[in-house]
Design a protein around this motif. Structure first.
Motif, PDB file in Angstrom:
ATOM      1  N   THR A   1      -1.585   7.614 -16.392  1.00  0.00           N
ATOM      2  CA  THR A   1      -1.527   7.862 -14.963  1.00  0.00           C
ATOM      3  C   THR A   1      -2.818   7.782 -14.657  1.00  0.00           C
ATOM      4  O   THR A   1      -2.997   7.954 -13.492  1.00  0.00           O
ATOM      5  N   VAL A   2      -3.370   6.757 -14.813  1.00  0.00           N
ATOM      6  CA  VAL A   2      -4.606   6.681 -14.348  1.00  0.00           C
ATOM      7  C   VAL A   2      -4.498   5.666 -13.573  1.00  0.00           C
ATOM      8  O   VAL A   2      -4.262   4.414 -14.036  1.00  0.00           O
ATOM      9  N   THR A   3      -5.096   5.617 -12.279  1.00  0.00           N
ATOM     10  CA  THR A   3      -4.953   4.561 -11.387  1.00  0.00           C
ATOM     11  C   THR A   3      -6.610   3.937 -10.632  1.00  0.00           C
ATOM     12  O   THR A   3      -7.361   4.962 -10.828  1.00  0.00           O
ATOM     13  N   PRO A   4      -6.712   2.918 -10.382  1.00  0.00           N
ATOM     14  CA  PRO A   4      -7.583   2.698  -9.605  1.00  0.00           C
ATOM     15  C   PRO A   4      -7.914   3.216  -8.628  1.00  0.00           C
ATOM     16  O   PRO A   4      -6.966   4.449  -7.920  1.00  0.00           O
ATOM     17  N   GLN A   5      -9.616   3.864  -7.958  1.00  0.00           N
ATOM     18  CA  GLN A   5     -10.496   4.364  -7.210  1.00  0.00           C
ATOM     19  C   GLN A   5     -10.998   4.174  -5.768  1.00  0.00           C
ATOM     20  O   GLN A   5     -11.437   3.330  -6.765  1.00  0.00           O
ATOM     21  N   PRO A   6     -10.947   4.473  -5.148  1.00  0.00           N
ATOM     22  CA  PRO A   6     -11.705   3.505  -3.568  1.00  0.00           C
ATOM     23  C   PRO A   6     -13.426   3.517  -4.691  1.00  0.00           C
ATOM     24  O   PRO A   6     -13.413   4.678  -4.619  1.00  0.00           O
ATOM     25  N   GLY A   7     -13.904   2.542  -4.481  1.00  0.00           N
ATOM     26  CA  GLY A   7     -15.387   2.940  -4.558  1.00  0.00           C
ATOM     27  C   GLY A   7     -16.016   3.119  -6.366  1.00  0.00           C
ATOM     28  O   GLY A   7     -17.186   2.747  -6.300  1.00  0.00           O
ATOM     29  N   TRP A   8     -14.897   2.996  -7.184  1.00  0.00           N
ATOM     30  CA  TRP A   8     -15.279   3.156  -8.944  1.00  0.00           C
ATOM     31  C   TRP A   8     -14.794   1.794  -9.506  1.00  0.00           C
ATOM     32  O   TRP A   8     -13.741   1.297  -8.883  1.00  0.00           O
ATOM     33  N   THR A   9     -15.091   1.473 -10.313  1.00  0.00           N
ATOM     34  CA  THR A   9     -14.748   0.482 -11.747  1.00  0.00           C
ATOM     35  C   THR A   9     -14.265   1.751 -12.817  1.00  0.00           C
ATOM     36  O   THR A   9     -15.526   2.736 -13.309  1.00  0.00           O
ATOM     37  N   LEU A  10     -13.458   1.533 -13.404  1.00  0.00           N
ATOM     38  CA  LEU A  10     -12.835   2.676 -14.171  1.00  0.00           C
ATOM     39  C   LEU A  10     -12.397   1.931 -15.929  1.00  0.00           C
ATOM     40  O   LEU A  10     -12.006   0.449 -15.893  1.00  0.00           O
ATOM     41  N   GLY A  11     -12.737   2.900 -16.925  1.00  0.00           N
ATOM     42  CA  GLY A  11     -12.641   1.928 -17.997  1.00  0.00           C
ATOM     43  C   GLY A  11     -12.097   2.669 -18.996  1.00  0.00           C
ATOM     44  O   GLY A  11     -12.202   4.370 -18.688  1.00  0.00           O
ATOM     45  N   VAL A  12     -10.516   3.452 -19.678  1.00  0.00           N
ATOM     46  CA  VAL A  12      -9.602   3.669 -19.788  1.00  0.00           C
ATOM     47  C   VAL A  12      -9.701   3.374 -21.173  1.00  0.00           C
ATOM     48  O   VAL A  12      -9.201   2.670 -21.782  1.00  0.00           O
ATOM     49  N   SER A  13      -9.495   4.588 -22.391  1.00  0.00           N
ATOM     50  CA  SER A  13      -9.381   4.397 -23.453  1.00  0.00           C
ATOM     51  C   SER A  13      -7.635   4.594 -23.779  1.00  0.00           C
ATOM     52  O   SER A  13      -6.517   5.013 -22.705  1.00  0.00           O
ATOM     53  N   GLY A  14      -7.360   4.160 -24.554  1.00  0.00           N
ATOM     54  CA  GLY A  14      -6.156   4.539 -25.336  1.00  0.00           C
ATOM     55  C   GLY A  14      -5.832   5.903 -25.271  1.00  0.00           C
ATOM     56  O   GLY A  14      -6.552   7.091 -25.753  1.00  0.00           O
ATOM     57  N   PRO A  15      -4.347   6.575 -25.538  1.00  0.00           N
ATOM     58  CA  PRO A  15      -4.426   7.988 -25.705  1.00  0.00           C
ATOM     59  C   PRO A  15      -5.068   8.088 -27.079  1.00  0.00           C
ATOM     60  O   PRO A  15      -4.723   7.545 -28.372  1.00  0.00           O
ATOM     61  N   ALA A  16      -5.735   9.526 -27.514  1.00  0.00           N
ATOM     62  CA  ALA A  16      -6.094   9.775 -28.483  1.00  0.00           C
ATOM     63  C   ALA A  16      -5.892  10.640 -28.962  1.00  0.00           C
ATOM     64  O   ALA A  16      -5.879  12.153 -27.752  1.00  0.00           O
ATOM     65  N   PRO A  17      -5.437  11.944 -29.854  1.00  0.00           N
ATOM     66  CA  PRO A  17      -5.762  13.686 -30.278  1.00  0.00           C
ATOM     67  C   PRO A  17      -6.736  14.000 -30.000  1.00  0.00           C
ATOM     68  O   PRO A  17      -7.670  12.842 -30.132  1.00  0.00           O
ATOM     69  N   VAL A  18      -6.741  15.024 -30.794  1.00  0.00           N
ATOM     70  CA  VAL A  18      -8.500  15.914 -29.971  1.00  0.00           C
ATOM     71  C   VAL A  18      -9.680  15.454 -31.253  1.00  0.00           C
ATOM     72  O   VAL A  18     -10.653  15.364 -31.303  1.00  0.00           O
ATOM     73  N   SER A  19      -9.375  15.013 -32.339  1.00  0.00           N
ATOM     74  CA  SER A  19      -9.714  14.775 -33.383  1.00  0.00           C
ATOM     75  C   SER A  19     -10.370  13.437 -33.277  1.00  0.00           C
ATOM     76  O   SER A  19     -10.945  13.094 -33.839  1.00  0.00           O
ATOM     77  N   ALA A  20      -9.696  12.424 -32.693  1.00  0.00           N
ATOM     78  CA  ALA A  20     -10.306  10.841 -32.304  1.00  0.00           C
ATOM     79  C   ALA A  20     -10.695  10.876 -31.281  1.00  0.00           C
ATOM     80  O   ALA A  20     -11.020   9.905 -30.811  1.00  0.00           O
ATOM     81  N   LEU A  21     -11.526  11.896 -30.354  1.00  0.00           N
ATOM     82  CA  LEU A  21     -11.506  11.522 -29.047  1.00  0.00           C
ATOM     83  C   LEU A  21     -13.928  10.838 -29.130  1.00  0.00           C
ATOM     84  O   LEU A  21     -13.479  10.202 -28.204  1.00  0.00           O
ATOM     85  N   PRO A  22     -13.806  10.587 -30.251  1.00  0.00           N
ATOM     86  CA  PRO A  22     -14.745   9.530 -30.741  1.00  0.00           C
ATOM     87  C   PRO A  22     -15.075   8.010 -30.107  1.00  0.00           C
ATOM     88  O   PRO A  22     -15.413   7.836 -29.352  1.00  0.00           O
TER      89      PRO A  22
END
Length: 520
Positions: free
Chosen positions: A381-402
């Motif tokens: 669902t994450v798409t490029p945003q004007p004026g930003w550089t984005l780094g996106v993680s893979g999907p993770a459960p709450v316990s694996a957010l770190p």
């Protein structure tokens, strides 16, 4: 004072507190009694103006003091807070012309006795500053706890406002976009103060009909608003011809300090405050209240949003992360996004909120220059945003957010190094590596990489992921390219490996992947 001046991350030290240190023997002999010291600087230059930031206690023995009046005038122009003059070895007493100049220009002048070293004065200021910082941290902590407790009461919005009025010892109110008072607490202000608060609220939360005339960083504040209006980024729904509104604004009326903060949630609400003084931690305390009130006034929360709000409130009240995980859906996937402004400018809380809203989440944070957004759902669902550089993680459960946070950080570094607007972490796809049991693969990886420290292992991983590019690795890690070369050379030595050999690189890449993310 130079335009680039910036205060230190601690409250200023009142001059009276420094003079009260009897062991220093300091004596004020000219100028006003009150001054706020931000730091200490020693200089024997004839004109130290170019090297002052403002707020200094300048210490000198007068080695090049030839024109006291011009010297003092330049110090005042630079924003110096006070002048400390050391008696001996150059002068037996403080020159009378210097005393007269300080009285004339309104600069406090301290006599430093011969037995007191300048370093002792500086050490005393730093100690007083540390004590003041600790006092403010304790005060902010107590205020945070009190506000969080108020937010858990049956009538949370009035309770938070009442507690905020107690903490800041002033008047607080929640205003609508047209100036109506929803809730208020504290003493009733004078009519001119109330009028100024209403005007200030319209600066940060303008009504729909007046939105085109909202002030911006280019046009300045509206009439009657203070020059201290803090400009911010536009909300995502800004239409054609509408200018962005600042997230906060300040003003004064007589001896009363006025503040206004826009609340999130799209309701056009503003929190306004009128306080008799402006202490160092007041903005932080008000910011905590803004977050709580934004959550409490958000309209029509669904079950998911209500769960997230409840989790946040419980965390503020001291619950452990594992205890609130069920409220967030521990088995549902989450995505972490790290972002930086493409033009290199710092991002503020309003920028972070606007980016989070554009990505579909109210969970955003600013950590130094990096914005972090927590998204419910998969990363597609994450798409490029004007004026930003984005780094996106893979999907993770709450316990694996770190681990997902580490993935997003690495992905952002890769995006910046390759000048891409967005890069998504790609997990291993199996293949030959899937033929080895994970526990055996991890054990081998740990043994192979044991000689490397975490910084060296991370540098090697980043360098291999960028195909051995020194420059791109330096950009991704935000270090000099020579530092990258030195670290990779050190890795080769510790591993006793030829890093130009493709077989060696391949084995190391699998080992770094199987070892898993290190500390973020």
């Amino acid at each position: 004072m130079p335009d680039s001046a910036a205060g230190p991350p601690s409250p200023p030290v009142p001059l009276a507190e420094l003079l009260a240190r009897e062991e220093l023997g300091l004596r004020r002999i000219a100028g006003p009694e009150q001054a706020d010291l931000l730091w200490v600087h020693t200089s024997e230059m004839a004109d130290p103006y170019p090297y002052l930031l403002g707020g200094e206690l300048l210490l000198t023995a007068g080695v090049q003091l030839t024109d006291p009046d011009t010297y003092v005038a330049r110090l005042v122009q630079a924003g110096a807070a006070a002048l400390g003059f050391g008696v001996a070895p150059v002068y037996d007493t403080v020159p009378a012309v210097l005393v007269e100049a300080c009285d004339r220009h309104g600069l406090p002048l301290l006599e430093v006795p011969p037995e007191t070293r300048f370093t002792a004065v500086a050490r005393a200021v730093w100690r007083l500053m540390a004590e003041a910082r600790h006092r403010e941290l304790r005060r902010v902590t107590r205020a945070q706890q009190a506000l969080a407790t108020a937010a858990a009461r049956p009538d949370p919005v009035p309770a938070v406002l009442r507690q905020l009025a107690v903490q800041l010892e002033g008047r607080v109110a929640l205003l609508t976009a047209d100036g109506g008072v929803l809730h208020a607490a504290g003493g009733r202000p004078a009519p001119d103060v109330q009028t100024a608060l209403t005007r200030l609220a319209r600066v940060v939360a303008p009504a729909a009909s007046s939105a085109p005339s909202a002030p911006s960083a280019a046009t300045g504040p509206a009439p009657g608003a203070a020059p201290g209006v803090t400009p911010g980024a536009a909300p995502p729904a800004v239409g054609p011809g509408r200018k962005p509104s600042p997230s906060s604004a300040t003003d004064t009326r007589g001896g009363t300090h006025l503040f206004a903060y826009a609340l999130g949630g799209g309701q056009g609400l503003a929190l306004v405050l009128a306080t008799p003084r402006r202490d160092f931690g007041d903005h932080t305390v008000a910011g905590i209240a803004v977050v709580l009130l934004s959550l409490l006034t958000a309209p029509h929360q669904g079950a998911d949003a209500a769960g997230r709000s409840a989790a946040l409130v419980r965390l503020l009240l001291g619950a452990a992360p594992q205890d609130v995980a069920p409220l967030l859906g521990d088995g549902d996937p989450w995505t972490v996004v790290h972002a930086r402004r493409a033009d290199g400018t710092p991002a503020g809380p309003l920028n972070a909120g606007a980016l989070g809203a554009a990505l579909g989440s109210a969970l955003s944070d600013v950590d130094r220059e990096t914005v972090r957004v927590l998204l419910p759902g998969p990363h597609e669902t994450v798409t490029p945003q004007p004026g930003w550089t984005l780094g996106v993680s893979g999907p993770a459960p709450v316990s694996a957010l770190p681990d997902a946070d580490t993935q997003a950080s690495r992905a952002l570094g890769h995006a910046e190094a390759t000048r891409s607007p967005l890069f998504t972490h790609r997990p291993g796809t199996g293949g030959l590596a899937a033929l080895i049991p994970p526990d055996r693969a991890e054990a081998h990886a740990r043994t192979l990489l044991a000689p490397l420290t975490e910084p060296l292992a991370e540098t090697l991983r980043c360098w291999l992921s960028l195909h051995g590019s020194w420059d791109r690795t330096a950009v991704a890690l935000k270090v000099h390219r020579n530092t990258v070369r030195q670290r990779i050379s050190r890795c080769a030595t510790l591993l006793d490996a030829d890093l130009d050999d493709m077989d060696v690189r391949t084995e190391l890449w699998f080992a770094l992947r199987d070892r898993g993310p290190g500390p973020g």
